[in-house]
Design a protein around this motif. Structure first.
Motif, PDB file in Angstrom:
ATOM      1  N   ASP A 169       0.900  -1.329   0.058  1.00 57.61           N
ATOM      2  CA  ASP A 169       0.018   0.013  -0.016  1.00 57.61           C
ATOM      3  C   ASP A 169       0.920   1.295   0.193  1.00 57.61           C
ATOM      4  N   ILE A 170       2.251   1.116   0.238  1.00 61.45           N
ATOM      5  CA  ILE A 170       2.958   2.408   0.341  1.00 61.45           C
ATOM      6  C   ILE A 170       4.037   2.175  -0.775  1.00 61.45           C
ATOM      7  N   GLY A 171       3.884   1.417  -1.784  1.00 64.76           N
ATOM      8  CA  GLY A 171       4.855   1.152  -2.817  1.00 64.76           C
ATOM      9  C   GLY A 171       5.869   0.435  -2.658  1.00 64.76           C
ATOM     10  N   LEU A 172       6.101  -0.595  -1.574  1.00 63.43           N
ATOM     11  CA  LEU A 172       7.066  -1.468  -1.335  1.00 63.43           C
ATOM     12  C   LEU A 172       6.528  -2.682  -1.175  1.00 63.43           C
ATOM     13  N   GLU A 173       7.815  -3.768  -1.259  1.00 62.40           N
ATOM     14  CA  GLU A 173       7.565  -5.231  -1.159  1.00 62.40           C
ATOM     15  C   GLU A 173       8.334  -5.630   0.068  1.00 62.40           C
ATOM     16  N   THR A 174       7.580  -6.712   0.814  1.00 67.12           N
ATOM     17  CA  THR A 174       8.438  -7.050   1.939  1.00 67.12           C
ATOM     18  C   THR A 174       9.205  -8.222   1.555  1.00 67.12           C
ATOM     19  N   ILE A 175      10.369  -8.099   1.838  1.00 67.36           N
ATOM     20  CA  ILE A 175      11.549  -9.195   1.223  1.00 67.36           C
ATOM     21  C   ILE A 175      11.994  -9.937   2.816  1.00 67.36           C
ATOM     22  N   MET A 176      12.311  -9.327   3.611  1.00 62.72           N
ATOM     23  CA  MET A 176      12.939 -10.077   4.974  1.00 62.72           C
ATOM     24  C   MET A 176      12.219  -9.444   6.297  1.00 62.72           C
ATOM     25  N   PHE A 177      11.336 -10.455   7.086  1.00 60.86           N
ATOM     26  CA  PHE A 177      11.179 -10.100   8.606  1.00 60.86           C
ATOM     27  C   PHE A 177      12.176 -10.127   9.337  1.00 60.86           C
ATOM     28  N   SER A 178      13.397  -9.340   9.551  1.00 65.51           N
ATOM     29  CA  SER A 178      14.645  -9.766  10.323  1.00 65.51           C
ATOM     30  C   SER A 178      14.376  -9.190  11.820  1.00 65.51           C
ATOM     31  N   GLN A 187      12.886  -5.048  28.690  1.00 61.98           N
ATOM     32  CA  GLN A 187      12.185  -5.773  27.366  1.00 61.98           C
ATOM     33  C   GLN A 187      10.779  -4.963  27.076  1.00 61.98           C
ATOM     34  N   HIS A 188      10.840  -3.585  27.231  1.00 60.42           N
ATOM     35  CA  HIS A 188       9.443  -2.712  27.042  1.00 60.42           C
ATOM     36  C   HIS A 188       8.976  -3.066  25.536  1.00 60.42           C
ATOM     37  N   ASN A 189       9.802  -3.238  24.679  1.00 54.43           N
ATOM     38  CA  ASN A 189       9.085  -3.555  23.250  1.00 54.43           C
ATOM     39  C   ASN A 189       9.848  -4.192  22.350  1.00 54.43           C
ATOM     40  N   TYR A 190       9.105  -5.022  21.598  1.00 57.35           N
ATOM     41  CA  TYR A 190       9.864  -5.816  20.660  1.00 57.35           C
ATOM     42  C   TYR A 190       9.902  -5.129  19.172  1.00 57.35           C
ATOM     43  N   SER A 191      10.978  -5.361  18.280  1.00 54.16           N
ATOM     44  CA  SER A 191      10.989  -4.675  17.326  1.00 54.16           C
ATOM     45  C   SER A 191      11.855  -5.644  16.041  1.00 54.16           C
ATOM     46  N   MET A 192      11.379  -5.401  14.925  1.00 58.04           N
ATOM     47  CA  MET A 192      11.758  -5.928  13.666  1.00 58.04           C
ATOM     48  C   MET A 192      12.496  -5.202  12.710  1.00 58.04           C
ATOM     49  N   HIS A 193      13.446  -5.477  12.240  1.00 54.08           N
ATOM     50  CA  HIS A 193      13.967  -4.530  10.854  1.00 54.08           C
ATOM     51  C   HIS A 193      13.444  -5.230   9.534  1.00 54.08           C
ATOM     52  N   ILE A 194      12.827  -4.447   8.767  1.00 56.21           N
ATOM     53  CA  ILE A 194      11.944  -5.036   7.810  1.00 56.21           C
ATOM     54  C   ILE A 194      12.840  -4.476   6.480  1.00 56.21           C
ATOM     55  N   LEU A 195      13.049  -5.609   5.909  1.00 51.84           N
ATOM     56  CA  LEU A 195      13.781  -5.448   4.248  1.00 51.84           C
ATOM     57  C   LEU A 195      12.551  -5.214   3.503  1.00 51.84           C
ATOM     58  N   LEU A 196      12.671  -4.163   2.791  1.00 55.18           N
ATOM     59  CA  LEU A 196      11.602  -3.493   1.799  1.00 55.18           C
ATOM     60  C   LEU A 196      12.172  -3.277   0.398  1.00 55.18           C
ATOM     61  N   MET A 197      11.552  -3.678  -0.598  1.00 57.53           N
ATOM     62  CA  MET A 197      11.915  -3.218  -2.023  1.00 57.53           C
ATOM     63  C   MET A 197      10.963  -2.290  -2.608  1.00 57.53           C
ATOM     64  N   ASN A 198      11.473  -1.674  -3.539  1.00 55.42           N
ATOM     65  CA  ASN A 198      10.501  -0.841  -4.269  1.00 55.42           C
ATOM     66  C   ASN A 198       9.724  -1.667  -5.093  1.00 55.42           C
ATOM     67  N   LYS A 199       8.360  -1.426  -4.954  1.00 58.83           N
ATOM     68  CA  LYS A 199       7.495  -2.523  -5.460  1.00 58.83           C
ATOM     69  C   LYS A 199       7.618  -2.662  -7.064  1.00 58.83           C
ATOM     70  N   LYS A 200       7.665  -1.565  -7.717  1.00 59.50           N
ATOM     71  CA  LYS A 200       7.818  -1.436  -9.204  1.00 59.50           C
ATOM     72  C   LYS A 200       9.159  -2.318  -9.560  1.00 59.50           C
ATOM     73  N   LYS A 201      10.030  -2.318  -8.871  1.00 56.98           N
ATOM     74  CA  LYS A 201      11.367  -3.069  -9.058  1.00 56.98           C
ATOM     75  C   LYS A 201      11.171  -4.442  -8.980  1.00 56.98           C
ATOM     76  N   TRP A 202      10.371  -4.898  -7.698  1.00 58.97           N
ATOM     77  CA  TRP A 202      10.222  -6.255  -7.554  1.00 58.97           C
ATOM     78  C   TRP A 202       9.156  -6.651  -8.701  1.00 58.97           C
ATOM     79  N   ASP A 203       8.252  -6.095  -9.079  1.00 62.07           N
ATOM     80  CA  ASP A 203       7.501  -6.432 -10.253  1.00 62.07           C
ATOM     81  C   ASP A 203       8.077  -6.323 -11.773  1.00 62.07           C
ATOM     82  N   SER A 204       9.208  -5.840 -11.774  1.00 57.93           N
ATOM     83  CA  SER A 204      10.011  -5.916 -12.875  1.00 57.93           C
ATOM     84  C   SER A 204      10.980  -7.274 -12.966  1.00 57.93           C
TER      85      SER A 204
END
Length: 336
Positions: free
Chosen positions: A142-151, A238-255
């Motif tokens: 929805d924000i123009g990106l594609e999720t690659i990894m939930f690190s 340990q007040h909150n958990y976080s991920m680092h999400i690897l995101l790719m440009n959606k148009k690049k992914w679709d190409s």
């Protein structure tokens, strides 16, 4: 007319042949994908992307190259994610708190105490195979990106360069470094702290100069980024958990061709599984490094942890209204 029809059919068939040739040529042509991330050398997120790079290049026989620009070389999480959105960078890795400005849905993960280390494997399964992962991928689309990894990033703990952190009340009046995440700012406020949003690359200097008194982060990252040189006290909040999400440009992914996408997906899955296990070892190593540097670590009692949960509950109630209900529900299901 018959001759024209036959000629047109021949041209169409020839055109399809050329299109097939072009597709194959595109698939065979080596490509280079660039990743920007802010994490320090040797950090759990960093080594995960190095593993991803190795796997992609091996699986593609060198036809897909990955270039990694870590340690905020080309900017903070926000800067690289904006670049990925714009298509001037192929991929960006951002912590979930820093993704809150791109979509409030990411705040669901960062709410205080919505996850617990004892349920970590359930959370991973929901991300990798379940509806939670699909929902978060849709958020990225929805924000123009594609999720690659939930690190794996880890659980944040409060640390201080000045005052001891023996009790929950010791957090009061601390000027604490936060990200731009509204959730992180609200947690600090509820605990009587003074939140100061500071870019990650500027945090070490801010601690050194006394611009901020402390920060909340994983021991692993703090140690890798050498913040342990200036920190004196810590508590396992340990007040909150976080991920680092690897995101790719959606148009690049679709190409990319289906074969290229398959290689990237397989490499990402293998790298993620490896990175999560490595994260456990690196966090343990960081705890020992803290002790070796003389940093005083307070291990909270069950009562103290419940006190923290109670004090930060208003944050969960406040932001629940802004976050998609179905994502909150999916996270809650992993904690049962």
């Amino acid at each position: 007319m018959r001759k024209l029809f036959v000629a047109a059919a021949f041209v169409a068939a020839f055109g399809m042949g050329l299109a097939g040739f072009a597709t194959n040529a595109r698939a065979d042509k080596p490509i280079t994908l660039r990743i920007g991330h802010p994490m320090a050398p040797g950090n759990n997120v960093t080594v995960g992307y190095e593993k991803f790079k190795d796997l992609v290049e091996k699986k593609s026989d060198g036809k897909i190259k990955i270039q990694i620009f870590g340690n905020a070389q080309i900017g903070s999480d926000r800067v690289t994610t904006e670049a990925a959105q714009a298509g001037t960078l192929d991929m960006s890795s951002s912590s979930t708190p820093n993704l809150a400005s791109f979509s409030p849905a990411y705040m669901a993960i960062d709410l205080p105490y919505v996850t617990d280390p004892k349920n970590q494997e359930k959370l991973y399964k929901a991300l990798d195979e379940g509806e939670l992962g699909k929902a978060l991928r849709q958020v990225a689309n929805d924000i123009g990106l594609e999720t690659i990894m939930f690190s794996e990033y880890g659980y944040r703990n409060f640390t201080s360069a000045k005052q001891p952190l023996k009790e929950i009340k010791d957090l009061q009046n601390m000027k604490i470094r936060t990200t731009d995440s509204p959730v992180e700012v609200a947690v600090a406020t509820e605990l009587g702290m003074n939140p100061a949003p500071v870019a990650w690359g500027e945090t070490y200097t801010a601690l050194q100069q006394g611009t901020v008194d402390g920060e909340g982060n994983t021991f692993s990252l703090l140690n890798d980024a050498k913040h342990s040189e200036v920190l004196k006290h810590a508590m396992d909040s340990q007040h909150n958990y976080s991920m680092h999400i690897l995101l790719m440009n959606k148009k690049k992914w679709d190409s990319l061709t289906p074969e290229q996408q398959k290689i990237i997906r397989e490499a990402a899955q293998e790298a993620t599984e490896w990175q999560r296990k490595e994260s456990v070892a690196l966090e343990e190593k960081a705890w020992q490094a803290f002790r070796d540097k003389g940093i005083d670590i307070t291990i909270l009692t069950p009562e103290q942890r419940e006190e923290l949960k109670a004090k930060t509950m208003p944050v969960r109630e406040k932001f629940a209204k802004e976050i998609p209900q179905h994502i909150q529900k999916l996270i809650e299901e992993t904690q049962k």
